[in-house]
Write a protein that holds these residues in place. Structure first.
Motif, mmCIF file in Angstrom:
data_model
loop_
_atom_site.group_PDB
_atom_site.id
_atom_site.type_symbol
_atom_site.label_atom_id
_atom_site.label_comp_id
_atom_site.label_asym_id
_atom_site.label_seq_id
_atom_site.Cartn_x
_atom_site.Cartn_y
_atom_site.Cartn_z
ATOM 1 N N PRO A 604 2.857 45.909 20.993
ATOM 2 C CA PRO A 604 1.552 45.409 21.456
ATOM 3 C C PRO A 604 0.677 46.464 22.128
ATOM 4 O O PRO A 604 -0.527 46.502 21.898
ATOM 5 C CB PRO A 604 1.940 44.299 22.439
ATOM 6 N N ILE A 605 1.263 47.315 22.959
ATOM 7 C CA ILE A 605 0.440 48.304 23.659
ATOM 8 C C ILE A 605 -0.111 49.332 22.671
ATOM 9 O O ILE A 605 -1.206 49.884 22.861
ATOM 10 C CB ILE A 605 1.220 48.982 24.809
ATOM 11 N N ASP A 606 0.624 49.583 21.586
ATOM 12 C CA ASP A 606 0.142 50.469 20.525
ATOM 13 C C ASP A 606 -0.989 49.793 19.753
ATOM 14 O O ASP A 606 -2.004 50.424 19.410
ATOM 15 C CB ASP A 606 1.273 50.836 19.580
ATOM 16 N N GLN A 607 -0.814 48.508 19.506
ATOM 17 C CA GLN A 607 -1.889 47.750 18.851
ATOM 18 C C GLN A 607 -3.163 47.780 19.701
ATOM 19 O O GLN A 607 -4.269 47.913 19.177
ATOM 20 C CB GLN A 607 -1.457 46.287 18.642
ATOM 21 N N TRP A 608 -2.972 47.681 21.020
ATOM 22 C CA TRP A 608 -4.128 47.647 21.932
ATOM 23 C C TRP A 608 -4.952 48.935 21.873
ATOM 24 O O TRP A 608 -6.171 48.876 21.724
ATOM 25 C CB TRP A 608 -3.656 47.418 23.376
ATOM 26 N N ILE A 609 -4.299 50.094 21.951
ATOM 27 C CA ILE A 609 -5.065 51.343 21.991
ATOM 28 C C ILE A 609 -5.762 51.591 20.660
ATOM 29 O O ILE A 609 -6.884 52.115 20.616
ATOM 30 C CB ILE A 609 -4.169 52.543 22.391
ATOM 31 N N ILE A 610 -5.127 51.161 19.558
ATOM 32 C CA ILE A 610 -5.781 51.298 18.246
ATOM 33 C C ILE A 610 -6.974 50.351 18.156
ATOM 34 O O ILE A 610 -8.053 50.717 17.671
ATOM 35 C CB ILE A 610 -4.775 51.048 17.105
ATOM 36 N N GLU A 611 -6.781 49.129 18.633
ATOM 37 C CA GLU A 611 -7.892 48.164 18.616
ATOM 38 C C GLU A 611 -9.021 48.634 19.533
ATOM 39 O O GLU A 611 -10.200 48.492 19.205
ATOM 40 C CB GLU A 611 -7.391 46.793 19.068
ATOM 41 N N LYS A 612 -8.646 49.238 20.661
ATOM 42 C CA LYS A 612 -9.657 49.696 21.621
ATOM 43 C C LYS A 612 -10.514 50.821 21.043
ATOM 44 O O LYS A 612 -11.730 50.860 21.238
ATOM 45 C CB LYS A 612 -8.963 50.178 22.908
ATOM 46 N N LYS A 664 14.504 53.761 17.769
ATOM 47 C CA LYS A 664 13.804 54.662 16.855
ATOM 48 C C LYS A 664 12.534 54.043 16.286
ATOM 49 O O LYS A 664 11.511 54.719 16.141
ATOM 50 C CB LYS A 664 14.743 55.057 15.710
ATOM 51 N N GLU A 665 12.602 52.756 15.932
ATOM 52 C CA GLU A 665 11.405 52.096 15.405
ATOM 53 C C GLU A 665 10.312 52.026 16.469
ATOM 54 O O GLU A 665 9.134 52.181 16.167
ATOM 55 C CB GLU A 665 11.740 50.686 14.918
ATOM 56 N N GLU A 666 10.719 51.822 17.715
ATOM 57 C CA GLU A 666 9.753 51.764 18.830
ATOM 58 C C GLU A 666 9.111 53.143 19.033
ATOM 59 O O GLU A 666 7.917 53.252 19.295
ATOM 60 C CB GLU A 666 10.463 51.308 20.097
ATOM 61 N N ARG A 667 9.954 54.183 18.900
ATOM 62 C CA ARG A 667 9.387 55.547 19.010
ATOM 63 C C ARG A 667 8.437 55.814 17.856
ATOM 64 O O ARG A 667 7.358 56.408 18.040
ATOM 65 C CB ARG A 667 10.500 56.575 19.018
ATOM 66 N N LEU A 668 8.815 55.395 16.648
ATOM 67 C CA LEU A 668 7.946 55.585 15.487
ATOM 68 C C LEU A 668 6.612 54.866 15.679
ATOM 69 O O LEU A 668 5.551 55.391 15.294
ATOM 70 C CB LEU A 668 8.645 55.074 14.228
ATOM 71 N N SER A 669 6.651 53.700 16.298
ATOM 72 C CA SER A 669 5.410 52.978 16.590
ATOM 73 C C SER A 669 4.509 53.816 17.497
ATOM 74 O O SER A 669 3.290 53.907 17.276
ATOM 75 C CB SER A 669 5.734 51.640 17.261
ATOM 76 N N GLY A 670 5.099 54.439 18.498
ATOM 77 C CA GLY A 670 4.330 55.308 19.395
ATOM 78 C C GLY A 670 3.826 56.541 18.686
ATOM 79 O O GLY A 670 2.676 56.974 18.893
ATOM 80 N N GLN A 671 4.660 57.146 17.839
ATOM 81 C CA GLN A 671 4.238 58.347 17.116
ATOM 82 C C GLN A 671 3.072 58.047 16.176
ATOM 83 O O GLN A 671 2.091 58.801 16.122
ATOM 84 C CB GLN A 671 5.420 58.910 16.316
ATOM 85 N N TYR A 672 3.223 56.969 15.421
ATOM 86 C CA TYR A 672 2.142 56.589 14.510
ATOM 87 C C TYR A 672 0.845 56.365 15.281
ATOM 88 O O TYR A 672 -0.235 56.765 14.837
ATOM 89 C CB TYR A 672 2.517 55.319 13.757
ATOM 90 N N THR A 673 0.980 55.760 16.445
ATOM 91 C CA THR A 673 -0.215 55.428 17.234
ATOM 92 C C THR A 673 -0.881 56.672 17.800
ATOM 93 O O THR A 673 -2.108 56.816 17.715
ATOM 94 C CB THR A 673 0.157 54.459 18.366
ATOM 95 N N ILE A 674 -0.104 57.585 18.369
ATOM 96 C CA ILE A 674 -0.762 58.777 18.922
ATOM 97 C C ILE A 674 -1.315 59.654 17.798
ATOM 98 O O ILE A 674 -2.357 60.300 17.975
ATOM 99 C CB ILE A 674 0.160 59.591 19.866
ATOM 100 N N TYR A 675 -0.631 59.678 16.635
ATOM 101 C CA TYR A 675 -1.181 60.400 15.481
ATOM 102 C C TYR A 675 -2.540 59.822 15.123
ATOM 103 O O TYR A 675 -3.537 60.540 14.973
ATOM 104 C CB TYR A 675 -0.234 60.283 14.285
ATOM 105 N N THR A 676 -2.606 58.513 14.996
ATOM 106 C CA THR A 676 -3.820 57.827 14.551
ATOM 107 C C THR A 676 -4.937 57.936 15.575
ATOM 108 O O THR A 676 -6.078 58.264 15.245
ATOM 109 C CB THR A 676 -3.504 56.346 14.280
ATOM 110 N N VAL A 677 -4.590 57.674 16.822
ATOM 111 C CA VAL A 677 -5.627 57.623 17.867
ATOM 112 C C VAL A 677 -6.114 59.028 18.217
ATOM 113 O O VAL A 677 -7.322 59.244 18.384
ATOM 114 C CB VAL A 677 -5.104 56.892 19.114
ATOM 115 N N LEU A 678 -5.207 60.000 18.317
ATOM 116 C CA LEU A 678 -5.652 61.368 18.612
ATOM 117 C C LEU A 678 -6.562 61.882 17.505
ATOM 118 O O LEU A 678 -7.589 62.513 17.783
ATOM 119 C CB LEU A 678 -4.465 62.308 18.788
ATOM 120 N N LEU A 679 -6.201 61.632 16.247
ATOM 121 C CA LEU A 679 -7.056 62.077 15.149
ATOM 122 C C LEU A 679 -8.443 61.461 15.272
ATOM 123 O O LEU A 679 -9.456 62.139 15.077
ATOM 124 C CB LEU A 679 -6.431 61.714 13.804
#
Length: 799
Positions: A604-612, A664-679
């Motif tokens: 959810p917190i990853d969804q939030w920053i992407i939605e934000k 690992k899946e939780e870490r992947l969720s964070g990695q995908y999110t910082i990749y997406t949001v930083l870009l």
């Protein structure tokens, strides 16, 4: 991986050369993308550029980058306004000479050498600022293509009577030795004297108050307001002019103020614009007093060949000696001055070329309503200017370095002989007409005046679209997308361009006009080349602080507002660049084993920053479509500093470090999110700070995204519908984290101080999200235990 420290001096030149070499910003004539075109002000070659130019030109350049990242084919040319009086004055100053003291051809050659030098310096500066200009579209207002277009445009107007020649009173700068237009007038408050002088009527004294007693010899009439009962019995009589003892009529005119002076006004040829209006309205005679060189005519008794100021003092002395000065008052008087030199102007009769603007005033006012003004308040400046026009536009200048009028006058009959279109560009002082005059004469007098520089720069949309040439694409380009300019030239460049575009194309020149403010050296004083009041040159500022630092500063102001500049403000820019570099470094370190795949489910917190960031991007697009680059940057900054760095990265950090605990899946969720949001952060910031964002992109993202440059990418995170539930949840988490931090700060505890029990009060609709976020909250708050309590609002208790 990024280096430990960002070094702009190492990276900025590298990426500028890369962009240029790879045609990153080149306009594609074959593309089927929507074109967004920019009508950029060609800087005047009148001295070195200063921080004020950096401020306004950078704001417009950010808009070019924004539209490019919206998928548009951006037409972004640059020109140089290198003909006319400003360049002449620069050459005279640099070489300590006067144009009139040397052959015209020699002076023009010196001007050409000077403009070439400054144009190269200007271009290097714009490139050093990372401007995304297509330099293949560069033009100069003195080059052959533009000379031909300017001369052809004049001929088109002249042949249908829109441009015409007449001998009449004209605004004249005795310092610059040329006619000028109403738009080139400034005003200044000067201390002067109001002199009360007795005119004689049938043995009675009729007292006239004037600030210009040196014009007594030019007095042709006295005027009285027809409603002024004090003087009605004088109407129709004759008055004797003091000192010069000749008679003039006394007439009525409603323009005479009942409250100013004595109520009796002398009309002299010419003291001010009102004198010229009375002269034409009442068919008054002309009496010459002031010559074009600013001295009194040799025909004027007592004061011949004196300067105006000296003549005024001399006349006042004579009036006193002859008991003809009843009193004298020192007053603050507003006088009209020439904007170029700041010296008072005079009005003298002269034969000049004009463009008719008064007859179509209503069309020009209508145009104001058809153009989008940003900020909207600037429209009123244009409207007030058009409503208060008093003169047609005088376009001839008695100078040297400019575009010649393509015409001659027949020596025998005086007929105007226009050059043929196929002969353009032409200099009538170096060539003769190809045919004899209709009267049979083959003797001609070339026009020696040159076109007002605004008469050429007002054609910039036509120049950009190669109007009238074989490559003409004005049908596609005009109206252009946007004009950017300062508010001080609304009355000149904006107005004149509207006039010319409507005449030559029948279209508005552009859809939008973006008006930038000034940079102030101190309160009320703008930084300018003429005042030389900038503390450091842009080049020095770039070397000390970087181009991105200057760009970030320039983007901070609200559109259309003036701002002060201090180098201290660039510390904020440098702090931001350091923060962006460090945040990117942290993220990229966590992405070294990221393969680019999206996890099955985002926390959810990853969804939030992407939605934000989707919401942020939509808001930024809205602001930038209205040219509010400062408001957009403010929102992006708020997201980057607060939401992303202070909150999200702190929340997700432990999950990225410890997959063995979080999964690992939780870490992947964070990695995908910082990749997406930083870009996406890099893309949002790339329009403001293009160099550092390119460096970060090339160092990591290019291998995944495959685009040659971040500046070829699109903003593509905009959401059609906001996920309000996840957005509200994210704000609740921010509140929880913030309250824990405040609790520890108030007790002087380290943020890493452990908490025994954290009780979270949360609405039931957020429970499903919170349960999946407990591990992140525990690690971020250093809580040993987290308990949940369902309630209507969000809050915490710490035990």
């Amino acid at each position: 991986m990024l280096s430990k420290k960002y070094n702009p001096s190492e990276f900025e030149l590298k990426w500028q050369e890369y962009w240029y070499k790879n045609d990153i910003y080149k306009y594609d004539y074959e593309s089927d993308k929507e074109t967004f075109s920019i009508d950029t002000p060609p800087p005047t070659i009148s001295g070195s550029l200063h921080i004020g130019h950096i401020f306004s030109y950078t704001q417009a350049e950010i808009i070019a980058r924004f539209h490019r990242m919206q998928g548009k084919n951006v037409f972004y040319p640059f020109g140089f306004d290198d003909n006319g009086l400003p360049t002449e004055r620069l050459v005279e100053k640099e070489e300590n000479t006067r144009a009139a003291t040397m052959p015209r051809s020699e002076f023009i050659e010196r001007c050409l050498l000077t403009t070439k030098k400054y144009e190269e310096d200007f271009k290097k500066l714009w490139m050093a600022m990372g401007f995304s200009v297509d330099w293949s579209l560069q033009y100069e207002t003195i080059n052959p293509r533009v000379r031909r277009l300017s001369q052809k445009a004049f001929l088109d107007m002249a042949k249908c009577g829109k441009a015409y020649i007449k001998e009449s009173p004209v605004l004249w700068c005795t310092t610059c030795q040329t006619s000028i237009a109403q738009a080139e007038l400034d005003s200044a408050d000067k201390e002067t004297t109001f002199n009360y002088i007795p005119f004689t009527v049938d043995g009675d004294e009729l007292i006239v108050a004037t600030t210009r007693p040196e014009l007594l010899y030019g007095c042709v009439c006295l005027f009285i307001n027809p409603e002024d009962k004090r003087y009605l019995n004088y109407l129709g009589k004759k008055s004797l002019v003091p000192l010069y003892n000749y008679e003039i009529p006394i007439l009525a005119d409603e323009k005479v103020s009942l409250d100013k002076g004595t109520g009796v006004v002398m009309c002299a040829t010419f003291g001010d614009i009102t004198d010229t209006e009375w002269y034409e309205k009442h068919k008054l005679p002309f009496r010459k007093v002031i010559e074009s060189n600013g001295r009194i005519s040799d025909k004027v008794p007592f004061i011949s060949d004196l300067t105006v100021f000296t003549a005024r003092e001399k006349i006042i002395e004579l009036l006193k000696e002859n008991n003809l000065l009843r009193k004298s008052e020192v007053i603050a008087h507003t006088v009209s001055t020439h904007e170029r030199c700041g010296k008072p102007i005079e009005i003298i009769p002269s034969k000049q070329w004009y463009i008719d603007i008064l007859s179509e005033r209503e069309r020009y006012l209508q145009a104001a309503d058809e153009i989008n003004w940003y900020p909207a308040s600037m429209k009123n400046r244009y409207v007030l200017w058009v409503e208060n026009l008093k003169w047609d536009w005088c376009i001839s200048r008695q100078r040297y370095f400019g575009i010649p009028f393509p015409l001659w006058y027949c020596s025998k009959c005086g007929k105007v002989i226009f050059a043929k279109d196929e002969e353009l560009p032409i200099n009538p002082m170096e060539a003769n007409p190809s045919e004899a005059c209709s009267c049979g004469s083959t003797e001609f007098i070339p026009e020696t005046a040159v076109l007002d520089t605004w008469a050429t720069s007002s054609l910039s949309p036509l120049v950009n679209s190669k109007y009238g040439s074989e490559e003409d694409f004005s049908d596609k380009l005009i109206p252009m997308g946007m004009r950017t300019q300062a508010h001080e030239i609304i009355r000149t460049w904006a107005f004149y361009t509207i006039v010319r575009s409507l005449f030559h194309t029948g279209k508005l020149p552009w859809k939008d006009i973006m008006i930038c403010g000034f940079v102030l050296a101190k309160k009320g004083e703008k930084i300018s080349k003429s005042k030389n009041n900038a503390s450091s040159s842009p080049r020095e500022l770039i070397e000390r602080h970087s181009a991105d630092s200057l760009r970030y500063w320039a983007a901070g102001a609200k559109l259309g507002t003036d701002t002060m500049f201090s180098e201290e403000e660039l510390k904020i820019s440098k702090r931001f660049l350091t923060k962006l570099w460090n945040a990117a470094s942290f993220c990229i370190m966590q992405l070294q084993d990221f393969d680019g795949n999206k996890p099955k489910e985002l926390l959810p917190i990853d969804q939030w920053i992407i939605e934000k960031i989707k919401v942020l991007e939509a808001d930024a697009v809205e602001n930038l479509n209205h040219y509010e680059i400062g408001l957009a940057k403010h929102d992006i900054d708020e997201f980057f500093w607060s939401d992303f760095c202070d909150n999200y990265l702190e929340i997700v950090k432990d999950r990225l470090y410890k997959p063995e605990i979080h999964g690992k899946e939780e870490r992947l969720s964070g990695q995908y999110t910082i990749y997406t949001v930083l870009l996406e952060i890099l893309k949002l910031y790339s329009i403001y700070v293009p160099h550092i964002t390119e460096e970060i992109y090339q160092a990591y993202y290019k291998d995944f995204e495959k685009q040659i440059s971040i500046h070829k990418m699109l903003w593509n995170m905009k959401a059609e519908h906001n996920n309000e539930a996840i957005l509200n949840f994210g704000e609740s988490i921010k509140q929880i984290i913030g309250e824990v931090r405040r609790y520890k700060s108030e007790r002087n505890q380290s943020l890493k101080e452990k908490i025994n029990t954290l009780i979270i009060h949360i609405p039931i609709e957020q429970l499903q999200y919170l349960e999946k976020t407990l591990n992140d909250i525990k690690s971020c708050t250093w809580a040993e235990e987290v308990q949940l309590n369902l309630c209507d609002s969000c809050g915490i208790e710490i035990i």
